[in-house]
Scaffold this motif. Sequence first.
Motif, PDB file in Angstrom:
ATOM      1  N   UNK A 129      -8.068 -10.799  -5.483  1.00 59.99           N
ATOM      2  CA  UNK A 129      -6.759 -10.356  -5.947  1.00 59.99           C
ATOM      3  C   UNK A 129      -6.724  -8.838  -5.985  1.00 59.99           C
ATOM      4  N   UNK A 130      -5.698  -8.278  -5.370  1.00 59.95           N
ATOM      5  CA  UNK A 130      -5.551  -6.822  -5.303  1.00 59.95           C
ATOM      6  C   UNK A 130      -4.486  -6.361  -6.292  1.00 59.95           C
ATOM      7  N   UNK A 131      -4.735  -5.221  -6.897  1.00 60.37           N
ATOM      8  CA  UNK A 131      -3.751  -4.652  -7.814  1.00 60.37           C
ATOM      9  C   UNK A 131      -3.882  -3.143  -7.830  1.00 60.37           C
ATOM     10  N   UNK A 132      -2.900  -2.481  -8.392  1.00 63.48           N
ATOM     11  CA  UNK A 132      -2.967  -1.045  -8.592  1.00 63.48           C
ATOM     12  C   UNK A 132      -2.411  -0.221  -7.467  1.00 63.48           C
ATOM     13  N   UNK A 133      -2.318  -0.784  -6.277  1.00 66.53           N
ATOM     14  CA  UNK A 133      -1.705  -0.078  -5.164  1.00 66.53           C
ATOM     15  C   UNK A 133      -1.314  -1.095  -4.115  1.00 66.53           C
ATOM     16  N   UNK A 134      -0.530  -0.657  -3.150  1.00 68.93           N
ATOM     17  CA  UNK A 134      -0.107  -1.537  -2.080  1.00 68.93           C
ATOM     18  C   UNK A 134      -1.171  -1.557  -0.992  1.00 68.93           C
TER      19      UNK A 134
END
Length: 122
Positions: free
Chosen positions: A23-28
């Motif tokens: 899961x990615x978060x904090x930026x695109x």
Amino acid sequence: QAQLVESGGGLVQAGGSLRLSCAASGRTFSSYVMGWFRQAPGKEREFVAAIVRSSGSTDYADSVKGRFTISRDSAKKTVYLQINSLKPEDTAVYLCAAGFVSTHSPVGYDYWGQGTQVTVSS
């Protein structure tokens, strides 16, 4: 702050399956290449698979072709690694990474998760 968080690892018997998530978060990360690597104790970090998030184009290490499948869910900002027919030699920490270039070298990736342990018993 950009962050990648892996999950889904565990202890499985040989021949079993797992699905790992990143899961990615904090930026695109929509324009990034997302990769999976693995590292066993005493061994170098090894490329497993990569996917270009924008196009869905995939790349695999020869050692996992036919058993591993990388995919993405752009809406959930999540990349998956489906692992089938697990073997004891697949035992390792599996790490998710993000970079701009589709490469088998870990040097080409700018962001890394903490990893998730996969242990395969014989």
